[in-house]
Scaffold this active site. Structure first.
Site, PDB file in Angstrom:
ATOM      1  N   LYS A  13       0.829  -1.208   0.000  1.00 14.04           N
ATOM      2  CA  LYS A  13       0.000   0.000   0.000  1.00 14.04           C
ATOM      3  C   LYS A  13       0.870   1.267   0.000  1.00 14.04           C
ATOM      4  O   LYS A  13       2.090   1.178   0.206  1.00 14.04           O
ATOM      5  CB  LYS A  13      -0.923  -0.035   1.228  1.00 14.04           C
ATOM      6  CG  LYS A  13      -1.934  -1.195   1.200  1.00 14.04           C
ATOM      7  CD  LYS A  13      -2.847  -1.147   2.432  1.00 14.04           C
ATOM      8  CE  LYS A  13      -3.866  -2.274   2.428  1.00 14.04           C
ATOM      9  NZ  LYS A  13      -4.772  -2.213   3.609  1.00 14.04           N
ATOM     10  N   TYR A  53     -12.196  -2.448  -3.454  1.00 13.09           N
ATOM     11  CA  TYR A  53     -12.729  -2.537  -2.084  1.00 13.09           C
ATOM     12  C   TYR A  53     -14.260  -2.531  -2.056  1.00 13.09           C
ATOM     13  O   TYR A  53     -14.850  -2.172  -1.032  1.00 13.09           O
ATOM     14  CB  TYR A  53     -12.171  -1.394  -1.239  1.00 13.09           C
ATOM     15  CG  TYR A  53     -10.748  -1.615  -0.772  1.00 13.09           C
ATOM     16  CD1 TYR A  53     -10.391  -2.757  -0.040  1.00 13.09           C
ATOM     17  CD2 TYR A  53      -9.746  -0.686  -1.031  1.00 13.09           C
ATOM     18  CE1 TYR A  53      -9.091  -2.970   0.397  1.00 13.09           C
ATOM     19  CE2 TYR A  53      -8.430  -0.890  -0.590  1.00 13.09           C
ATOM     20  CZ  TYR A  53      -8.124  -2.037   0.125  1.00 13.09           C
ATOM     21  OH  TYR A  53      -6.830  -2.245   0.562  1.00 13.09           O
ATOM     22  N   PHE A  61     -15.368   3.150   7.433  1.00 13.42           N
ATOM     23  CA  PHE A  61     -13.992   3.467   7.046  1.00 13.42           C
ATOM     24  C   PHE A  61     -13.783   3.493   5.525  1.00 13.42           C
ATOM     25  O   PHE A  61     -12.679   3.740   5.050  1.00 13.42           O
ATOM     26  CB  PHE A  61     -13.005   2.485   7.693  1.00 13.42           C
ATOM     27  CG  PHE A  61     -13.241   1.027   7.341  1.00 13.42           C
ATOM     28  CD1 PHE A  61     -12.712   0.486   6.179  1.00 13.42           C
ATOM     29  CD2 PHE A  61     -13.991   0.207   8.185  1.00 13.42           C
ATOM     30  CE1 PHE A  61     -12.918  -0.846   5.854  1.00 13.42           C
ATOM     31  CE2 PHE A  61     -14.208  -1.133   7.865  1.00 13.42           C
ATOM     32  CZ  PHE A  61     -13.665  -1.659   6.694  1.00 13.42           C
ATOM     33  N   ARG A  89      -1.598 -14.487   3.954  1.00 14.77           N
ATOM     34  CA  ARG A  89      -2.412 -13.892   5.024  1.00 14.77           C
ATOM     35  C   ARG A  89      -1.697 -14.028   6.378  1.00 14.77           C
ATOM     36  O   ARG A  89      -1.688 -13.099   7.182  1.00 14.77           O
ATOM     37  CB  ARG A  89      -3.791 -14.564   5.102  1.00 14.77           C
ATOM     38  CG  ARG A  89      -4.704 -14.300   3.921  1.00 14.77           C
ATOM     39  CD  ARG A  89      -5.232 -12.899   3.843  1.00 14.77           C
ATOM     40  NE  ARG A  89      -6.081 -12.513   4.957  1.00 14.77           N
ATOM     41  CZ  ARG A  89      -6.754 -11.363   5.004  1.00 14.77           C
ATOM     42  NH1 ARG A  89      -6.678 -10.483   4.015  1.00 14.77           N
ATOM     43  NH2 ARG A  89      -7.493 -11.065   6.046  1.00 14.77           N
ATOM     44  N   THR A  95      -5.435  -7.699  10.603  1.00 19.74           N
ATOM     45  CA  THR A  95      -5.742  -6.404   9.978  1.00 19.74           C
ATOM     46  C   THR A  95      -5.279  -5.238  10.842  1.00 19.74           C
ATOM     47  O   THR A  95      -4.692  -4.275  10.347  1.00 19.74           O
ATOM     48  CB  THR A  95      -7.269  -6.293   9.738  1.00 19.74           C
ATOM     49  OG1 THR A  95      -7.691  -7.433   8.969  1.00 19.74           O
ATOM     50  CG2 THR A  95      -7.622  -5.020   9.007  1.00 19.74           C
ATOM     51  N   ARG A 106       2.629  -6.723   9.352  1.00 17.66           N
ATOM     52  CA  ARG A 106       1.921  -5.674  10.103  1.00 17.66           C
ATOM     53  C   ARG A 106       2.364  -5.637  11.555  1.00 17.66           C
ATOM     54  O   ARG A 106       2.438  -4.564  12.170  1.00 17.66           O
ATOM     55  CB  ARG A 106       0.414  -5.919  10.007  1.00 17.66           C
ATOM     56  CG  ARG A 106      -0.151  -5.639   8.615  1.00 17.66           C
ATOM     57  CD  ARG A 106      -1.503  -6.261   8.432  1.00 17.66           C
ATOM     58  NE  ARG A 106      -2.194  -5.804   7.220  1.00 17.66           N
ATOM     59  CZ  ARG A 106      -3.319  -6.344   6.773  1.00 17.66           C
ATOM     60  NH1 ARG A 106      -3.879  -7.364   7.431  1.00 17.66           N
ATOM     61  NH2 ARG A 106      -3.889  -5.889   5.679  1.00 17.66           N
ATOM     62  N   ASN A 116      -1.835  -0.176   7.199  1.00 18.95           N
ATOM     63  CA  ASN A 116      -1.322  -1.495   7.598  1.00 18.95           C
ATOM     64  C   ASN A 116      -0.510  -2.177   6.498  1.00 18.95           C
ATOM     65  O   ASN A 116      -0.372  -3.387   6.465  1.00 18.95           O
ATOM     66  CB  ASN A 116      -2.463  -2.383   8.107  1.00 18.95           C
ATOM     67  CG  ASN A 116      -3.537  -2.584   7.064  1.00 18.95           C
ATOM     68  OD1 ASN A 116      -3.384  -2.175   5.917  1.00 18.95           O
ATOM     69  ND2 ASN A 116      -4.624  -3.234   7.456  1.00 18.95           N
ATOM     70  N   HIS A 119      -1.958  -5.512   1.360  1.00 21.46           N
ATOM     71  CA  HIS A 119      -3.223  -6.190   1.102  1.00 21.46           C
ATOM     72  C   HIS A 119      -2.902  -7.599   0.619  1.00 21.46           C
ATOM     73  O   HIS A 119      -1.948  -7.789  -0.137  1.00 21.46           O
ATOM     74  CB  HIS A 119      -4.018  -5.464   0.011  1.00 21.46           C
ATOM     75  CG  HIS A 119      -5.169  -6.274  -0.515  1.00 21.46           C
ATOM     76  ND1 HIS A 119      -6.393  -6.291   0.117  1.00 21.46           N
ATOM     77  CD2 HIS A 119      -5.261  -7.140  -1.556  1.00 21.46           C
ATOM     78  CE1 HIS A 119      -7.194  -7.123  -0.538  1.00 21.46           C
ATOM     79  NE2 HIS A 119      -6.535  -7.648  -1.558  1.00 21.46           N
ATOM     80  N   GLU A 130      -9.598 -10.525  -7.864  1.00 17.29           N
ATOM     81  CA  GLU A 130      -8.711  -9.373  -7.615  1.00 17.29           C
ATOM     82  C   GLU A 130      -7.555  -9.328  -8.608  1.00 17.29           C
ATOM     83  O   GLU A 130      -7.145  -8.253  -9.052  1.00 17.29           O
ATOM     84  CB  GLU A 130      -8.167  -9.443  -6.177  1.00 17.29           C
ATOM     85  CG  GLU A 130      -9.237  -9.224  -5.132  1.00 17.29           C
ATOM     86  CD  GLU A 130      -8.706  -9.264  -3.697  1.00 17.29           C
ATOM     87  OE1 GLU A 130      -9.485  -9.011  -2.774  1.00 17.29           O
ATOM     88  OE2 GLU A 130      -7.505  -9.559  -3.516  1.00 17.29           O
TER      89      GLU A 130
HETATM   90  P1  IDP Z   1      -7.581  -7.107   5.461  1.00 13.96           P
HETATM   91  O1  IDP Z   1      -6.781  -6.050   4.737  1.00 13.96           O
HETATM   92  O2  IDP Z   1      -6.810  -7.664   6.604  1.00 13.96           O
HETATM   93  O3  IDP Z   1      -8.136  -8.154   4.545  1.00 13.96           O
HETATM   94  P2  IDP Z   1     -10.284  -6.012   5.563  1.00 13.96           P
HETATM   95  O4  IDP Z   1     -11.258  -6.300   6.646  1.00 13.96           O
HETATM   96  O5  IDP Z   1     -10.498  -6.652   4.230  1.00 13.96           O
HETATM   97  O6  IDP Z   1      -8.826  -6.362   6.134  1.00 13.96           O
HETATM   98  O7  IDP Z   1     -10.241  -4.440   5.386  1.00 13.96           O
HETATM   99  C1  IDP Z   1      -9.605  -3.851   4.262  1.00 13.96           C
HETATM  100  C2  IDP Z   1      -8.770  -2.688   4.736  1.00 13.96           C
HETATM  101  O8  IDP Z   1      -9.633  -1.687   5.249  1.00 13.96           O
HETATM  102  C3  IDP Z   1      -7.821  -3.028   5.884  1.00 13.96           C
HETATM  103  O9  IDP Z   1      -6.595  -3.578   5.453  1.00 13.96           O
HETATM  104  C4  IDP Z   1      -7.639  -1.679   6.538  1.00 13.96           C
HETATM  105  O10 IDP Z   1      -6.666  -0.910   5.852  1.00 13.96           O
HETATM  106  C5  IDP Z   1      -9.005  -1.041   6.341  1.00 13.96           C
HETATM  107  N1  IDP Z   1      -9.823  -1.216   7.531  1.00 13.96           N
HETATM  108  C6  IDP Z   1     -10.476  -2.334   7.919  1.00 13.96           C
HETATM  109  N2  IDP Z   1     -11.138  -2.139   9.061  1.00 13.96           N
HETATM  110  C7  IDP Z   1     -10.909  -0.858   9.399  1.00 13.96           C
HETATM  111  C8  IDP Z   1     -11.338  -0.052  10.495  1.00 13.96           C
HETATM  112  O11 IDP Z   1     -12.056  -0.491  11.401  1.00 13.96           O
HETATM  113  N3  IDP Z   1     -10.885   1.237  10.494  1.00 13.96           N
HETATM  114  C9  IDP Z   1     -10.071   1.740   9.516  1.00 13.96           C
HETATM  115  N4  IDP Z   1      -9.661   1.016   8.477  1.00 13.96           N
HETATM  116  C10 IDP Z   1     -10.071  -0.273   8.416  1.00 13.96           C
HETATM  117 MG    MG Z   2      -9.512  -7.983   2.982  1.00  9.57          MG
END
Ligand code: IDP
Ligand code: MG
Length: 155
Positions: A13, A53, A61, A89, A95, A106, A116, A119, A130
């Site tokens: 990212k 997304y 968010f 993963r 996350t 992370r 973080n 992806h 994707e």
């Molecule tokens: P992942 O990246 O671990 O798969 P996802 O739930 O798919 O997590 O969420 C996508 C991205 O959205 C996360 O990597 C993070 O950057 C952002 N994100 C997810 N949950 C939150 C939140 O509660 N607050 C702010 N950003 C979030």
């Molecule tokens: Mg995800």
């Protein structure tokens, strides 16, 4: 015993690019034994980010996520190997970096859930979708490495 070979999409990212962590992140995933079969740098526009997304549309968010992911260049790659989705993963960590185990990307380099660093696709089916969002089929290279026989046991 060898498992089914999968492909998965990984993005470094904008925070990872700006912080000079492209190499260290790739090193971990490549060092694990996964094969890089496609790679490019790009700057996502709003439409592409919303598509990537889409599953998060409507969440609080979402707006910030789209703004962040389009705030600078990213690096996209496709990694291939047995259980590649799960391996990536686990190497990424949870996350929320505060909950990510030490030794994960992370968990070692992240602080903020919004920033973080990486992806990774969360299922083989989503990975296929994707990958198609980021790469033409012609950009994915089909090859083998001599060392692969030291990484995965023959079936
Ligand atoms: P992942 O990246 O671990 O798969 P996802 O739930 O798919 O997590 O969420 C996508 C991205 O959205 C996360 O990597 C993070 O950057 C952002 N994100 C997810 N949950 C939150 C939140 O509660 N607050 C702010 N950003 C979030
Ligand atoms: Mg995800």
């Amino acid at each position: 015993m060898a498992s089914t070979v999968e492909q998965t999409l990984v993005l470094v990212k904008p925070d990872g690019v700006q912080r000079g962590l492209i190499g260290p992140i790739f090193t971990r995933l490549e060092g694990r034994g996964l094969r890089i079969v496609a790679m490019k740098m790009l700057h996502m526009d709003d439409k592409m980010a919303r598509g990537h997304y889409a599953v998060h549309e409507g969440k609080p968010f979402f707006k910030g996520l789209v703004e962040f992911i389009t705030s600078g260049p990213i690096v996209a790659m496709v990694l291939e190997g047995p259980r590649a989705v799960e391996l990536v993963r686990n190497a990424m960590g949870a996350t929320d970096p505060a909950k990510a185990a030490p030794g994960t990307i992370r968990g070692d380099w992240g602080v903020d859930i919004g920033m973080n660093l990486v992806h990774g696709s969360d299922s083989a089916a989503n990975a296929r979708h994707e990958i198609d969002h980021f790469f033409d089929r012609s950009e994915i290279v089909d090859y083998e490495r001599d060392i692969d026989k030291w990484i995965v046991e023959a079936a």
